[in-house]
Design a protein around this motif. Structure first.
Motif, PDB file in Angstrom:
ATOM      1  N   ALA A 193     -27.288 -48.170 149.201  1.00 49.31           N
ATOM      2  CA  ALA A 193     -26.664 -49.365 149.771  1.00 49.31           C
ATOM      3  C   ALA A 193     -26.678 -50.518 148.759  1.00 49.31           C
ATOM      4  N   GLU A 194     -27.746 -50.586 147.970  1.00 52.44           N
ATOM      5  CA  GLU A 194     -27.874 -51.663 146.969  1.00 52.44           C
ATOM      6  C   GLU A 194     -26.837 -51.511 145.857  1.00 52.44           C
ATOM      7  N   VAL A 195     -26.694 -50.302 145.306  1.00 49.59           N
ATOM      8  CA  VAL A 195     -25.792 -50.127 144.159  1.00 49.59           C
ATOM      9  C   VAL A 195     -24.317 -50.256 144.544  1.00 49.59           C
ATOM     10  N   ILE A 196     -23.998 -50.091 145.816  1.00 53.00           N
ATOM     11  CA  ILE A 196     -22.601 -50.270 146.220  1.00 53.00           C
ATOM     12  C   ILE A 196     -22.364 -51.668 146.788  1.00 53.00           C
ATOM     13  N   GLY A 197     -23.421 -52.507 146.709  1.00 53.57           N
ATOM     14  CA  GLY A 197     -23.282 -53.891 147.165  1.00 53.57           C
ATOM     15  C   GLY A 197     -23.176 -54.008 148.673  1.00 53.57           C
ATOM     16  N   ALA A 198     -23.864 -53.116 149.398  1.00 56.13           N
ATOM     17  CA  ALA A 198     -23.775 -53.151 150.870  1.00 56.13           C
ATOM     18  C   ALA A 198     -25.155 -53.102 151.506  1.00 56.13           C
ATOM     19  N   VAL A 237     -19.813 -44.131 145.983  1.00 57.73           N
ATOM     20  CA  VAL A 237     -20.685 -43.072 146.537  1.00 57.73           C
ATOM     21  C   VAL A 237     -19.914 -41.774 146.780  1.00 57.73           C
ATOM     22  N   GLN A 238     -18.756 -41.640 146.138  1.00 55.75           N
ATOM     23  CA  GLN A 238     -17.949 -40.427 146.287  1.00 55.75           C
ATOM     24  C   GLN A 238     -18.758 -39.146 146.041  1.00 55.75           C
ATOM     25  N   PRO A 239     -19.694 -39.132 145.054  1.00 58.60           N
ATOM     26  CA  PRO A 239     -20.475 -37.900 144.818  1.00 58.60           C
ATOM     27  C   PRO A 239     -21.253 -37.420 146.050  1.00 58.60           C
ATOM     28  N   LEU A 240     -21.591 -38.347 146.947  1.00 54.61           N
ATOM     29  CA  LEU A 240     -22.382 -37.962 148.122  1.00 54.61           C
ATOM     30  C   LEU A 240     -21.599 -37.071 149.082  1.00 54.61           C
ATOM     31  N   PHE A 241     -20.277 -37.158 149.028  1.00 55.24           N
ATOM     32  CA  PHE A 241     -19.458 -36.378 149.964  1.00 55.24           C
ATOM     33  C   PHE A 241     -19.366 -34.900 149.573  1.00 55.24           C
ATOM     34  N   ASN A 242     -19.713 -34.596 148.346  1.00 58.48           N
ATOM     35  CA  ASN A 242     -19.738 -33.197 147.895  1.00 58.48           C
ATOM     36  C   ASN A 242     -21.055 -32.949 147.163  1.00 58.48           C
ATOM     37  N   PHE A 243     -22.140 -33.234 147.876  1.00 60.53           N
ATOM     38  CA  PHE A 243     -23.456 -33.233 147.253  1.00 60.53           C
ATOM     39  C   PHE A 243     -24.059 -31.831 147.328  1.00 60.53           C
ATOM     40  N   GLU A 252     -31.041 -34.953 139.915  1.00 62.66           N
ATOM     41  CA  GLU A 252     -30.429 -35.510 138.704  1.00 62.66           C
ATOM     42  C   GLU A 252     -29.202 -36.344 139.043  1.00 62.66           C
ATOM     43  N   LYS A 253     -28.399 -35.866 139.992  1.00 61.79           N
ATOM     44  CA  LYS A 253     -27.224 -36.642 140.418  1.00 61.79           C
ATOM     45  C   LYS A 253     -27.650 -37.981 141.007  1.00 61.79           C
ATOM     46  N   LEU A 254     -28.729 -37.961 141.807  1.00 59.98           N
ATOM     47  CA  LEU A 254     -29.229 -39.205 142.393  1.00 59.98           C
ATOM     48  C   LEU A 254     -29.761 -40.144 141.318  1.00 59.98           C
ATOM     49  N   SER A 255     -30.393 -39.591 140.284  1.00 61.92           N
ATOM     50  CA  SER A 255     -30.914 -40.413 139.181  1.00 61.92           C
ATOM     51  C   SER A 255     -29.788 -41.183 138.502  1.00 61.92           C
ATOM     52  N   GLN A 256     -28.655 -40.513 138.313  1.00 58.34           N
ATOM     53  CA  GLN A 256     -27.499 -41.163 137.681  1.00 58.34           C
ATOM     54  C   GLN A 256     -26.892 -42.207 138.611  1.00 58.34           C
ATOM     55  N   LEU A 257     -26.789 -41.851 139.895  1.00 62.39           N
ATOM     56  CA  LEU A 257     -26.161 -42.750 140.865  1.00 62.39           C
ATOM     57  C   LEU A 257     -26.998 -44.003 141.095  1.00 62.39           C
ATOM     58  N   LEU A 258     -28.329 -43.859 141.049  1.00 61.43           N
ATOM     59  CA  LEU A 258     -29.222 -44.963 141.418  1.00 61.43           C
ATOM     60  C   LEU A 258     -29.914 -45.603 140.219  1.00 61.43           C
ATOM     61  N   ALA A 259     -29.410 -45.345 139.026  1.00 61.64           N
ATOM     62  CA  ALA A 259     -30.056 -45.872 137.807  1.00 61.64           C
ATOM     63  C   ALA A 259     -30.249 -47.381 137.842  1.00 61.64           C
ATOM     64  N   ALA A 260     -29.358 -48.102 138.518  1.00 57.31           N
ATOM     65  CA  ALA A 260     -29.423 -49.567 138.537  1.00 57.31           C
ATOM     66  C   ALA A 260     -30.291 -50.110 139.672  1.00 57.31           C
ATOM     67  N   SER A 261     -30.876 -49.233 140.487  1.00 56.80           N
ATOM     68  CA  SER A 261     -31.678 -49.686 141.629  1.00 56.80           C
ATOM     69  C   SER A 261     -33.136 -49.292 141.455  1.00 56.80           C
TER      70      SER A 261
END
Length: 456
Positions: A193-198, A237-243, A252-261
């Motif tokens: 929610a943080e990295v997508i500004g929501a 968060v498009q990657p979450l729909f085909n996780f 590893e996918k989560l590490s890339q997606l959440l690197a800024a949080s």
């Protein structure tokens, strides 16, 4: 004419066979709780209203069964509230106690009240009934059992590792192969929610994401947009729909997606520790799966979240769940008491085990033999043998009345008792017993030692 008796809606009577099956499940859960070092506690079926009220939100408060004060409960009622028929405000003056809604809040109360006697970390289990004034429907009752295990006073993630192993151990013992233990982390959801500004839309975001397997990707995106989450945020968060992929690949996918949080990365590291150790230690029959759509109790859990799905052959909701909470006892003034716990859904587990035909035949087995009653002397002779057989752990019984033989044999048949023991003058004189197999009809004379061996 007396009215036909009934029981309250949302409650159940259990037959001897049903009780035996429920106790079989409970005993397996209990023995595994104790094998993992959990200690039993019990709390009262009712608590002071102030202990329960306000702990479950407005909806939960509405579902708590209130108990009227003893005696003339209206004498202390607030006259204004009574006159205005304000049931919510009136309740506090006529009801000081309530039936427990769950085992968690009473446990929190127990920990705070007995904190000077408890050795922390404290591993407790509790198997007791709870009550909720909910609308009864299939699989949902107003009175039901909860089977909880919690550890309080430790932030160690080894507790989560052990709880996954505990789930695996119980379901393996029950013969439920292919149970899926889903895991996620509250910090992961906050990080997304943080990295997508929501961040302000965390609950709306996760509630929609949780419906992915029901309404599909397009349905989830539509609901998110309706809740005010921008298309730009959703695209992130498009990657979450085909996780898909292995647990390591998902992490590893989560590490890339959440690197800024920072919060999100804490969740990733916690998941990595738990999953890596569970995988390296191995599970017997359960399957561990990282499910980023899992969002149990967002206002309650602070770390790992668990949910257990039955084998795919059975259409049933979750049969267990739990997670990490950082401030269980804070509601009663004892701060910073971290804990983690899981629960087993007894009623749903029962239905799954029943549907898959996994209850052993011995679970509902009745007496091994019925001694036929031919009269007082014969009954006394039989009772001496019955006493010795029972001392050897063999379930046997005497038909209490000197009734017609057909009635006694019919009784054995209806009770599914496999053998009848016949004692007459001939058997007594020879110090023997006639043993009849009620399935095959075969009958033979045996001594007490041989009778004992056969019935074992």
């Amino acid at each position: 004419m007396a009215s036909k008796p009934s029981i309250p809606k949302g409650t159940r009577d259990f037959s001897p066979a049903e009780v035996a099956k429920r106790q079989y499940i409970i005993q397996i859960i209990k023995s595994n709780f104790e094998k993992f070092g959990f200690q039993p506690i019990e709390t009262p079926s009712f608590e002071n209203s102030e202990t329960l009220m306000g702990k479950y939100g407005e909806e939960g408060d509405r579902l708590i069964f209130k108990i009227l004060n003893s005696g003339d409960f209206l004498s202390k009622a607030n006259a204004t509230h009574l006159e205005n028929k304000d049931s919510i405000k009136l309740t506090s003056s006529i009801s000081e106690k309530a039936l427990r809604y769950d085992l968690t809040v009473p446990f929190a109360r127990y920990v705070v009240q007995h904190q000077n006697e408890i050795e922390f970390p404290f591993k407790r289990y509790q198997i007791q009934p709870v009550w909720r004034a909910d609308r009864p429907q299939k699989g949902r009752f107003r009175e039901f059992f909860q089977c909880d295990a919690d550890v309080v006073g430790s932030k160690s993630l080894w507790q989560e590792v052990e709880l996954v192993q505990l789930y695996d151990s119980v379901f393996t013992a029950l013969g439920l192969e292919g149970v899926t233990i889903k895991i996620n982390n509250r910090k992961i959801l906050s990080g997304i929610a943080e990295v997508i500004g929501a961040s302000d839309k965390l609950i709306d975001f996760t509630v929609a994401l949780d419906k992915l397997d029901k309404i599909g990707e397009d349905g989830v995106k539509k609901e998110m947009i309706e809740k005010g989450i921008s298309e730009e945020a959703i695209a992130k968060v498009q990657p979450l729909f085909n996780f898909t992929g292995t647990i390591s690949e998902k992490i590893e996918k989560l590490s890339q997606l959440l690197a800024a949080s920072e919060e999100g990365m804490k969740g990733v590291e916690e998941l990595r520790f738990i999953c890596d150790n569970v995988i390296n230690l191995g599970l017997s029959t359960a399957i561990l799966d990282l499910d980023v759509t899992l969002a149990r109790g967002l206002n309650y859990y602070t770390g790992a979240i668990f949910e257990v799905a039955p084998p795919k052959a059975v259409a049933m909701g979750s049969i267990g769940g739990g997670g990490r909470y950082d401030d269980l006892t804070g509601i009663f003034g004892l701060k910073n008491m971290s804990g983690v716990g899981i629960s087993f859904g007894l009623d749903r587990i029962y239905l799954v085990v029943e549907e898959l035909g996994l209850f052993p035949e011995t679970v509902t087995s009745t007496s091994k033999a019925l001694f036929i009653n031919y009269g007082e002397k014969e009954a006394f002779y039989s009772m001496k043998a019955i006493k010795e057989l029972r001392s050897a752990g063999i379930k046997v019984e005497l038909y209490p009345d000197n009734a017609k033989l057909a009635k006694q044999f019919q009784h054995a048949d209806k009770r599914f008792i496999p053998f009848a023991v016949i004692v007459g003058g001939e058997e007594m004189e020879a110090n023997q017993y006639s043993l009849k197999d009620l399935t095959s009809g075969e009958q033979r004379k045996v001594g007490l030692d041989e009778l004992k061996e056969i019935l074992k």
